[in-house]
Design a protein around this motif. Structure first.
Motif, mmCIF file in Angstrom:
data_model
loop_
_atom_site.group_PDB
_atom_site.id
_atom_site.type_symbol
_atom_site.label_atom_id
_atom_site.label_comp_id
_atom_site.label_asym_id
_atom_site.label_seq_id
_atom_site.Cartn_x
_atom_site.Cartn_y
_atom_site.Cartn_z
ATOM 1 N N ALA A 78 30.462 32.696 25.322
ATOM 2 C CA ALA A 78 30.557 32.345 26.749
ATOM 3 C C ALA A 78 31.535 33.246 27.510
ATOM 4 N N PRO A 79 32.758 33.435 27.043
ATOM 5 C CA PRO A 79 33.658 34.316 27.803
ATOM 6 C C PRO A 79 33.170 35.761 27.850
ATOM 7 N N ILE A 80 32.550 36.209 26.787
ATOM 8 C CA ILE A 80 32.059 37.590 26.751
ATOM 9 C C ILE A 80 30.944 37.785 27.767
ATOM 10 N N VAL A 81 29.976 36.879 27.770
ATOM 11 C CA VAL A 81 28.819 37.018 28.656
ATOM 12 C C VAL A 81 29.223 36.858 30.119
ATOM 13 N N VAL A 82 30.078 35.894 30.398
ATOM 14 C CA VAL A 82 30.479 35.656 31.794
ATOM 15 C C VAL A 82 31.317 36.808 32.335
ATOM 16 N N SER A 83 32.248 37.295 31.555
ATOM 17 C CA SER A 83 33.097 38.385 32.054
ATOM 18 C C SER A 83 32.328 39.692 32.193
ATOM 19 N N GLN A 84 31.199 39.820 31.527
ATOM 20 C CA GLN A 84 30.372 41.024 31.675
ATOM 21 C C GLN A 84 29.805 41.150 33.084
ATOM 22 N N GLY A 85 29.667 40.038 33.801
ATOM 23 C CA GLY A 85 29.122 40.090 35.160
ATOM 24 C C GLY A 85 29.961 40.945 36.074
ATOM 25 N N ILE A 86 31.264 40.763 36.039
ATOM 26 C CA ILE A 86 32.155 41.564 36.878
ATOM 27 C C ILE A 86 32.257 42.995 36.349
ATOM 28 N N VAL A 87 32.285 43.138 35.038
ATOM 29 C CA VAL A 87 32.394 44.467 34.433
ATOM 30 C C VAL A 87 31.171 45.321 34.790
ATOM 31 N N GLU A 88 29.978 44.715 34.770
ATOM 32 C CA GLU A 88 28.772 45.474 35.113
ATOM 33 C C GLU A 88 28.806 45.938 36.566
ATOM 34 N N GLU A 89 29.335 45.107 37.439
ATOM 35 C CA GLU A 89 29.448 45.519 38.846
ATOM 36 C C GLU A 89 30.397 46.709 38.988
ATOM 37 N N LYS A 90 31.483 46.683 38.218
ATOM 38 C CA LYS A 90 32.423 47.804 38.273
ATOM 39 C C LYS A 90 31.787 49.072 37.710
ATOM 40 N N GLU A 91 31.054 48.940 36.601
ATOM 41 C CA GLU A 91 30.416 50.106 35.993
ATOM 42 C C GLU A 91 29.318 50.682 36.872
ATOM 43 N N ASP A 92 28.539 49.807 37.524
ATOM 44 C CA ASP A 92 27.456 50.270 38.401
ATOM 45 C C ASP A 92 27.966 50.694 39.772
ATOM 46 N N ARG A 93 29.256 50.491 40.002
ATOM 47 C CA ARG A 93 29.908 50.823 41.269
ATOM 48 C C ARG A 93 29.274 50.085 42.453
ATOM 49 N N THR A 94 28.916 48.842 42.224
ATOM 50 C CA THR A 94 28.354 48.013 43.290
ATOM 51 C C THR A 94 29.322 46.924 43.728
ATOM 52 N N LEU A 95 30.479 46.858 43.116
ATOM 53 C CA LEU A 95 31.465 45.842 43.488
ATOM 54 C C LEU A 95 31.969 46.071 44.908
ATOM 55 N N ASP A 96 32.113 47.317 45.311
ATOM 56 C CA ASP A 96 32.549 47.618 46.675
ATOM 57 C C ASP A 96 31.511 47.156 47.701
ATOM 58 N N MET A 97 30.232 47.314 47.362
ATOM 59 C CA MET A 97 29.186 46.856 48.278
ATOM 60 C C MET A 97 29.200 45.340 48.415
ATOM 61 N N LEU A 98 29.457 44.647 47.321
ATOM 62 C CA LEU A 98 29.561 43.190 47.394
ATOM 63 C C LEU A 98 30.764 42.769 48.225
ATOM 64 N N ALA A 99 31.831 43.532 48.139
ATOM 65 C CA ALA A 99 33.054 43.181 48.863
ATOM 66 C C ALA A 99 32.883 43.302 50.376
ATOM 67 N N ILE A 100 31.999 44.167 50.837
ATOM 68 C CA ILE A 100 31.837 44.329 52.287
ATOM 69 C C ILE A 100 30.774 43.395 52.869
ATOM 70 N N THR A 101 30.118 42.597 52.041
ATOM 71 C CA THR A 101 29.168 41.615 52.557
ATOM 72 C C THR A 101 29.932 40.443 53.161
ATOM 73 N N ARG A 102 29.204 39.524 53.731
ATOM 74 C CA ARG A 102 29.826 38.347 54.333
ATOM 75 C C ARG A 102 30.180 37.283 53.297
ATOM 76 N N LEU A 103 29.893 37.574 52.056
ATOM 77 C CA LEU A 103 30.206 36.617 50.999
ATOM 78 C C LEU A 103 31.700 36.615 50.720
ATOM 79 N N SER A 104 32.217 35.430 50.503
ATOM 80 C CA SER A 104 33.632 35.334 50.135
ATOM 81 C C SER A 104 33.778 35.686 48.652
ATOM 82 N N PRO A 105 34.968 36.054 48.232
ATOM 83 C CA PRO A 105 35.158 36.344 46.801
ATOM 84 C C PRO A 105 34.780 35.150 45.912
ATOM 85 N N GLY A 106 35.046 33.950 46.389
ATOM 86 C CA GLY A 106 34.673 32.765 45.618
ATOM 87 C C GLY A 106 33.173 32.623 45.454
ATOM 88 N N GLN A 107 32.423 32.921 46.515
ATOM 89 C CA GLN A 107 30.967 32.845 46.425
ATOM 90 C C GLN A 107 30.416 33.889 45.464
#
Length: 167
Positions: A78-107
């Protein structure tokens, strides 16, 4: 118009559903657990001192072993699979795009968490027919199977949530 956290959940859920690793993990988990059940059953039944009246005890032994293995394996995954979600965004360099959306960090975190937990809960559900097979050996009540599945699901949600908070 306010952005919804469900968008990230559906994006991640559809993305995970199309990955070959998702199918392989489901089939692999159910296959390994079924193989373990059949192996233990074979050695119990083929022993020279086997008594057919002991099938309930054999079923109980297999159920307990299966339950422990499933619980601890899911708590480790469970911790491995869940933490991979954020890691994949960092590797794909899409975390910055998510940050500029209207979504809050919690969402964003909740969407990723729930989509990853869905994958793990489906893997647990894929092992449930194997537990029903164990019930046919005897010595196991159907409510015990339900209890093990529910307890494993709760443990996966708790450990996955902790991993999402820490990642």
């Amino acid at each position: 118009m306010k952005a919804s956290g469900a968008a990230i959940f559906f994006r991640e859920a559809f993305r995970n559903a199309r990955r070959w690793q998702t199918y392989a993990s489901r089939a692999g988990f159910a296959g390994v657990m079924l193989g373990m059940v059949l192996l233990i059953w074979y050695f119990q039944v083929e022993s020279p001192s086997f008594d057919p009246g002991r099938m309930g005890k054999v079923g109980r032994t297999i159920f307990e072993f299966y339950s422990y293995i499933q619980f601890w394996l899911m708590c480790v995954l469970a911790p491995i699979v869940v933490s991979q979600g954020i890691v994949e965004e960092k590797e794909d360099r899409t975390l910055d795009m998510l940050a500029i959306t209207r979504l809050s960090p919690g969402q964003i975190v909740r969407g990723k968490l729930f989509s990853r937990l869905l994958v793990l809960l489906v893997i647990i559900a894929s092992g449930t027919p194997v537990m029903a097979l164990i019930m046919s050996f005897g010595g196991v009540d159907p409510w015990e199977i339900v209890s093990v599945v529910v307890n494993t699901c709760v443990a996966v949600v708790v450990t996955g949530t902790m991993a999402a908070v820490l990642s």
